[in-house]
Design an enzyme around this catalytic site. Structure first.
Site, PDB file in Angstrom:
ATOM      1  N   ARG A  27       0.870  -1.359  -0.020  1.00 40.18           N
ATOM      2  CA  ARG A  27       0.058   0.107   0.068  1.00 40.18           C
ATOM      3  C   ARG A  27       0.827   1.326   0.043  1.00 40.18           C
ATOM      4  O   ARG A  27       2.124   1.296   0.353  1.00 40.18           O
ATOM      5  CB  ARG A  27      -1.021  -0.149   0.924  1.00 40.18           C
ATOM      6  CG  ARG A  27      -0.411   0.006   2.424  1.00 40.18           C
ATOM      7  CD  ARG A  27      -1.423   0.329   3.626  1.00 40.18           C
ATOM      8  NE  ARG A  27      -2.235  -0.879   4.032  1.00 40.18           N
ATOM      9  CZ  ARG A  27      -3.417  -1.068   4.031  1.00 40.18           C
ATOM     10  NH1 ARG A  27      -4.228   0.058   3.532  1.00 40.18           N
ATOM     11  NH2 ARG A  27      -3.845  -1.925   4.458  1.00 40.18           N
TER      12      ARG A  27
ATOM     13  N   HIS B 202     -12.206 -21.938   8.818  1.00 39.74           N
ATOM     14  CA  HIS B 202     -10.896 -21.322   8.823  1.00 39.74           C
ATOM     15  C   HIS B 202     -10.347 -20.829  10.008  1.00 39.74           C
ATOM     16  O   HIS B 202     -11.262 -20.688  11.054  1.00 39.74           O
ATOM     17  CB  HIS B 202     -11.195 -20.302   7.784  1.00 39.74           C
ATOM     18  CG  HIS B 202     -11.061 -20.383   6.116  1.00 39.74           C
ATOM     19  ND1 HIS B 202     -12.468 -20.782   5.538  1.00 39.74           N
ATOM     20  CD2 HIS B 202      -9.994 -20.693   5.271  1.00 39.74           C
ATOM     21  CE1 HIS B 202     -12.018 -21.427   4.292  1.00 39.74           C
ATOM     22  NE2 HIS B 202     -10.821 -21.288   4.028  1.00 39.74           N
TER      23      HIS B 202
ATOM     24  N   LYS C 296      -9.004 -14.781   9.438  1.00 38.67           N
ATOM     25  CA  LYS C 296      -9.902 -14.623   8.023  1.00 38.67           C
ATOM     26  C   LYS C 296     -11.103 -13.512   8.268  1.00 38.67           C
ATOM     27  O   LYS C 296     -11.769 -13.546   9.215  1.00 38.67           O
ATOM     28  CB  LYS C 296     -10.556 -16.045   7.690  1.00 38.67           C
ATOM     29  CG  LYS C 296     -11.042 -15.703   6.152  1.00 38.67           C
ATOM     30  CD  LYS C 296     -11.289 -17.168   5.640  1.00 38.67           C
ATOM     31  CE  LYS C 296     -11.759 -16.964   4.102  1.00 38.67           C
ATOM     32  NZ  LYS C 296     -11.194 -16.271   3.243  1.00 38.67           N
TER      33      LYS C 296
END
Ligand SMILES: NC(=O)c1ccc[n+]([C@@H]2O[C@H](COP(=O)([O-])OP(=O)(O)OC[C@H]3O[C@@H](n4cnc5c(N)ncnc54)[C@H](OP(=O)(O)O)[C@@H]3O)[C@@H](O)[C@H]2O)c1
Length: 276
Positions: free
Chosen positions: A36, A161, A165
């Site tokens: 970024r 998961h 996440k």
């Protein structure tokens, strides 16, 4: 054989680091690495960041700002594992560079999917919510079972998961739900049931339940249940490491270099003569 020249977005993320680590053995060379625009380590080399050793000639890859793109580096394919917030910028960088895009970023919304379709008029694009070969096969088996077992066999999809996440249900669970809905000529929007709580009444036959479990260090598990009268079929895939996704994405990148513009699927890479 010449190496495929790749740009890696989100290179310091969990997946980006693995892509970089496994690139060479997959026949790829990292020529651009992006994070970024506000990232505090922009300009530092991947070697200084402990991510990638300099090549034999001593050339180092600096960490670049995503919005600056990679039009000058002769990139064949951009491999993208970031978050949806980065997606428009990733796509713009690929269009500017005229390279292929292999993206595994999950959680894209409908407008971002539409952007992908538009970009595919200009550059080759492969977006997949799961790059494992086993999951590609799970989708094909689920499609087969959804047709072979009639609507007396009710479908529920359960995924699990790790707790870091951020999106739910997983992109893979959505893809599996879409696959079985299409196989039964259903519109997923009308039949999907995400989780259950309260006095909901009995289950309708056409419902497709989708449920997310979160916690621990689970890399990724998906089970498609077909719940019939007096019997049930469960098709399960368990990922033991993130490397399977990265190896799949790198294999796709090798295959995508130099392809004509359009959208591609992992299924085409696995079996190039099959329709996607
Ligand atoms: N398709 C598949 O097979 C598959 C498999 C596993 C994971 N995934 C998906 O891959 C993606 C990445 O997973 P991960 O575990 O590697 O996540 P992660 O460790 O959080 O890494 C994400 C990377 O993206 C960067 N990023 C986030 N927002 C950004 C923005 N707005 N602009 C530029 N860069 C941005 C992050 O930078 P910062 O740290 O600065 O935010 C970081 O480098 C997720 O969407 C995940 O669901 C897909």
């Amino acid at each position: 054989m010449t190496s495929t020249r790749i740009a890696v977005t989100g290179v310091l993320g969990r997946m980006g680091r693995l892509v970089t680590a496994l690139a060479e053995e997959a026949g790829c060379v990292v020529v651009a690495a992006l994070e970024r625009d506000e990232h505090p380590q922009l300009g530092q080399s991947l070697a200084a960041l402990g991510v990638l050793e300099p090549d034999a000639a001593g050339a180092e890859v600096p960490l670049g700002a995503l919005s600056q793109g990679f039009a000058e580096q002769g990139v064949d394919v951009c491999i993208d594992f970031t978050l949806p917030a980065a997606f428009t910028t990733v796509l713009a960088a690929c269009r500017q560079a005229g390279c292929s895009l292999v993206s595994g970023t999950t959680g894209l919304d409908a407008s971002q999917e539409a952007l992908l379709d538009e970009a595919a008029g200009e550059i080759p694009v492969l977006h997949a919510t799961n790059f494992s070969l086993g999951v590609a096969l799970l989708a094909q088996l689920s499609r087969l079972a959804a047709v072979a077992l009639d609507e007396g066999y009710e479908i529920e999809i359960v995924e699990a998961h790790h707790g870091r996440k951020v999106d739910a249900p997983s992109g893979t669970a959505k893809t599996l739900a879409q696959t079985v809905a299409e196989a039964r000529d259903q519109h997923l929007d009308k039949v999907a049931r995400h989780g259950r709580e309260g006095q909901l009444g009995t289950r309708s036959r056409e419902e497709i339940g989708v449920h997310a479990v979160r916690g621990g260090s689970v890399v990724g598990e998906h089970t498609v249940h077909f719940l019939g009268p007096d019997e049930r079929l469960e098709l399960t895939h368990r990922a033991a490491s993130r490397e399977i996704f990265v190896r799949g994405a790198l294999r796709c990148a090798r295959w995508m270099a130099g392809k004509p513009p359009r959208r591609y699927t992992v299924a085409e890479v696995i079996a190039p003569n099959q329709p996607g």
